[in-house]
Design a protein around this motif. Structure first.
Motif, PDB file in Angstrom:
ATOM      1  N   ARG A 171       0.813  -1.224   0.000  1.00 10.47           N
ATOM      2  CA  ARG A 171       0.000   0.000   0.000  1.00 10.47           C
ATOM      3  C   ARG A 171       0.839   1.264   0.000  1.00 10.47           C
ATOM      4  N   SER A 172       2.028   1.197   0.587  1.00  6.66           N
ATOM      5  CA  SER A 172       2.883   2.386   0.653  1.00  6.66           C
ATOM      6  C   SER A 172       4.108   2.289  -0.236  1.00  6.66           C
ATOM      7  N   GLY A 173       4.454   1.060  -0.641  1.00 11.55           N
ATOM      8  CA  GLY A 173       5.652   0.863  -1.444  1.00 11.55           C
ATOM      9  C   GLY A 173       6.924   0.810  -0.624  1.00 11.55           C
ATOM     10  N   ARG A 174       6.816   0.906   0.697  1.00 12.63           N
ATOM     11  CA  ARG A 174       7.995   0.860   1.560  1.00 12.63           C
ATOM     12  C   ARG A 174       8.608  -0.535   1.576  1.00 12.63           C
ATOM     13  N   THR A 175       9.913  -0.593   1.737  1.00 13.51           N
ATOM     14  CA  THR A 175      10.615  -1.856   1.895  1.00 13.51           C
ATOM     15  C   THR A 175      11.239  -1.902   3.283  1.00 13.51           C
ATOM     16  N   VAL A 176      10.987  -2.976   3.999  1.00  7.95           N
ATOM     17  CA  VAL A 176      11.468  -3.134   5.372  1.00  7.95           C
ATOM     18  C   VAL A 176      12.390  -4.346   5.434  1.00  7.95           C
ATOM     19  N   PRO A 177      13.624  -4.176   5.898  1.00 11.74           N
ATOM     20  CA  PRO A 177      14.507  -5.341   6.052  1.00 11.74           C
ATOM     21  C   PRO A 177      14.199  -6.104   7.332  1.00 11.74           C
ATOM     22  N   VAL A 178      14.282  -7.408   7.263  1.00  6.31           N
ATOM     23  CA  VAL A 178      14.105  -8.270   8.441  1.00  6.31           C
ATOM     24  C   VAL A 178      15.425  -8.989   8.672  1.00  6.31           C
ATOM     25  N   SER A 179      16.079  -8.698   9.781  1.00  9.20           N
ATOM     26  CA  SER A 179      17.391  -9.285  10.050  1.00  9.20           C
ATOM     27  C   SER A 179      17.247 -10.722  10.512  1.00  9.20           C
ATOM     28  N   GLU A 180      18.366 -11.410  10.582  1.00 10.57           N
ATOM     29  CA  GLU A 180      18.345 -12.819  10.983  1.00 10.57           C
ATOM     30  C   GLU A 180      17.937 -12.995  12.441  1.00 10.57           C
ATOM     31  N   SER A 181      18.055 -11.949  13.266  1.00  8.50           N
ATOM     32  CA  SER A 181      17.710 -12.059  14.679  1.00  8.50           C
ATOM     33  C   SER A 181      16.367 -11.426  15.015  1.00  8.50           C
ATOM     34  N   GLN A 182      15.638 -10.933  13.994  1.00  8.88           N
ATOM     35  CA  GLN A 182      14.331 -10.320  14.208  1.00  8.88           C
ATOM     36  C   GLN A 182      13.226 -11.223  13.711  1.00  8.88           C
ATOM     37  N   SER A 183      12.045 -11.082  14.330  1.00  6.73           N
ATOM     38  CA  SER A 183      10.848 -11.642  13.713  1.00  6.73           C
ATOM     39  C   SER A 183      10.316 -10.623  12.724  1.00  6.73           C
ATOM     40  N   LEU A 184       9.471 -11.068  11.820  1.00  9.36           N
ATOM     41  CA  LEU A 184       8.849 -10.155  10.865  1.00  9.36           C
ATOM     42  C   LEU A 184       8.058  -9.078  11.599  1.00  9.36           C
ATOM     43  N   LEU A 185       7.340  -9.468  12.645  1.00 10.96           N
ATOM     44  CA  LEU A 185       6.558  -8.506  13.414  1.00 10.96           C
ATOM     45  C   LEU A 185       7.460  -7.450  14.052  1.00 10.96           C
ATOM     46  N   GLU A 186       8.574  -7.867  14.624  1.00 12.42           N
ATOM     47  CA  GLU A 186       9.501  -6.920  15.247  1.00 12.42           C
ATOM     48  C   GLU A 186      10.055  -5.940  14.220  1.00 12.42           C
ATOM     49  N   ALA A 187      10.356  -6.428  13.012  1.00 13.48           N
ATOM     50  CA  ALA A 187      10.877  -5.545  11.966  1.00 13.48           C
ATOM     51  C   ALA A 187       9.835  -4.505  11.569  1.00 13.48           C
ATOM     52  N   LEU A 188       8.577  -4.924  11.453  1.00 15.81           N
ATOM     53  CA  LEU A 188       7.508  -3.985  11.115  1.00 15.81           C
ATOM     54  C   LEU A 188       7.345  -2.936  12.207  1.00 15.81           C
ATOM     55  N   GLU A 189       7.384  -3.377  13.464  1.00 15.98           N
ATOM     56  CA  GLU A 189       7.241  -2.436  14.579  1.00 15.98           C
ATOM     57  C   GLU A 189       8.404  -1.456  14.629  1.00 15.98           C
ATOM     58  N   THR A 190       9.620  -1.943  14.391  1.00 16.98           N
ATOM     59  CA  THR A 190      10.797  -1.078  14.397  1.00 16.98           C
ATOM     60  C   THR A 190      10.690  -0.008  13.315  1.00 16.98           C
ATOM     61  N   ALA A 191      10.055  -0.373  12.196  1.00 21.43           N
ATOM     62  CA  ALA A 191       9.877   0.568  11.082  1.00 21.43           C
ATOM     63  C   ALA A 191       8.701   1.510  11.305  1.00 21.43           C
ATOM     64  N   GLY A 192       8.006   1.360  12.447  1.00 21.57           N
ATOM     65  CA  GLY A 192       6.888   2.236  12.751  1.00 21.57           C
ATOM     66  C   GLY A 192       5.584   1.844  12.101  1.00 21.57           C
TER      67      GLY A 192
END
Length: 314
Positions: free
Chosen positions: A235-256
């Motif tokens: 919907r926004s076109g943003r790209t969020v990286p998910v590191s090897e030590s993060q969950s997908l949910l944590e990466a989304l939250e970190t990105a706001g």
């Protein structure tokens, strides 16, 4: 009912129970906490200097206790950092944000008998069951599986259960099949602990002819890391990286990104998100095999990408 407003609290005390177990007590900054159902958990937000963790923990306090909540946390060497921060840095007086209590693991009201089977730290939801079962005069028994060196710790936590609680160390344990055999009609079994134990309980119950509705399990999933990948938000076109030590949910939250969640263990389905493109490594406990094969839903709290990238309907 699920309440969204977080509760402001502070750490009132931390009690070491063993080299890897600590009991943490929280008190509200104002008023009293909400009443919690038996088996309820809370979401605890831990704010470190460089990152934030949000972890779900079962309440071990009696459901009617509102002046304080308590949890027991194991320091896990392979953790993504939350248990390490709680054990190594959290101290009495620290402010903390917790979510209102939520129960995904209730006591079956129509059961005639209750068999509780815990493994290690999986005992925790049953500690809030016990005062309720005793007050109801319910027929129950609790079986706790643990290592020999932690038998004394768990026996102390279960002292009030008396003869209804049995500790099974590695060198002296009864099989779950033996526990579940020849139980009277109307008995329900509840299990929480390592995946292997819960799978064994479920398999033994089915083998003994138990109906699926009489088998209950609580899993906080396995939000382990894995290969890094990227997520594109359609919907926004943003790209969020998910590191090897993060969950997908944590990466989304970190990105706001506002991402729904509740149990953070793949057990409730609140975080299920539509996948537009990419291959999924499913680790949840809610999707059917047909839904997994369809490849269009992901539990962001525990599941990851099998491909280098995912495109989500966010």
């Amino acid at each position: 009912m699920i309440l969204d407003a977080p509760l402001t609290a502070r750490v009132a005390g931390i009690d070491p129970l063993s080299p890897t177990l600590k009991r943490v007590r929280f008190v509200p900054e104002r008023g009293r906490f909400p009443t919690a159902a038996p088996g309820a958990h809370i979401l605890v937000t831990l704010r470190g200097p460089e990152r934030i963790w949000k972890n779900a923990y079962s309440l071990v306090t009696p459901p009617e206790q509102r002046d304080s909540y308590a949890i027991i946390v194991r320091r896990v060497e392979a953790s993504r950092g939350g248990s390490h921060f709680l054990h190594d840095h959290l101290k009495p007086g620290d402010p903390v944000e917790i979510g209102p209590p939520t129960s995904l693991f209730p006591i079956a009201s129509l059961a005639r008998r209750h068999i509780l089977i815990g493994g290690g730290i999986g005992l925790t939801p049953f500690l809030s069951y016990l005062p309720v079962l005793r007050a109801r005069g319910a027929a129950f028994e609790l079986h706790q599986y643990c290592t020999d060196d932690e038998s004394e710790v768990f026996a102390g936590l279960l002292a009030e259960a008396g003869g209804m609680a049995m500790i099974h160390g590695r060198t002296n344990r009864r099989s779950v099949a033996g526990i579940l055999a020849d139980q009277p009609l109307g008995t329900h079994v509840y299990t929480c602990g390592p995946e292997r134990l819960m799978a064994a309980v479920e398999a033994a119950a089915f083998a003994a002819g138990w109906p699926s509705g009489a088998i209950h399990k609580e899993s906080f999933g396995s939000a382990e890391g894995g290969a890094p990948f990227t997520v594109t938000l359609a919907r926004s076109g943003r790209t969020v990286p998910v590191s090897e030590s993060q969950s997908l949910l944590e990466a989304l939250e970190t990105a706001g990104v506002e991402a729904p969640c509740l149990c953070r263990g793949g057990a409730c389905g609140v975080c299920l998100t539509r996948v537009i493109d990419g291959a999924i490594e499913h680790r949840d406990h809610v999707l059917t095999e047909e839904e997994r094969a369809g490849g269009r839903l992901i539990a962001t709290c525990v599941s990851r990408a099998r491909s280098d990238a995912l495109v989500l309907d966010l």
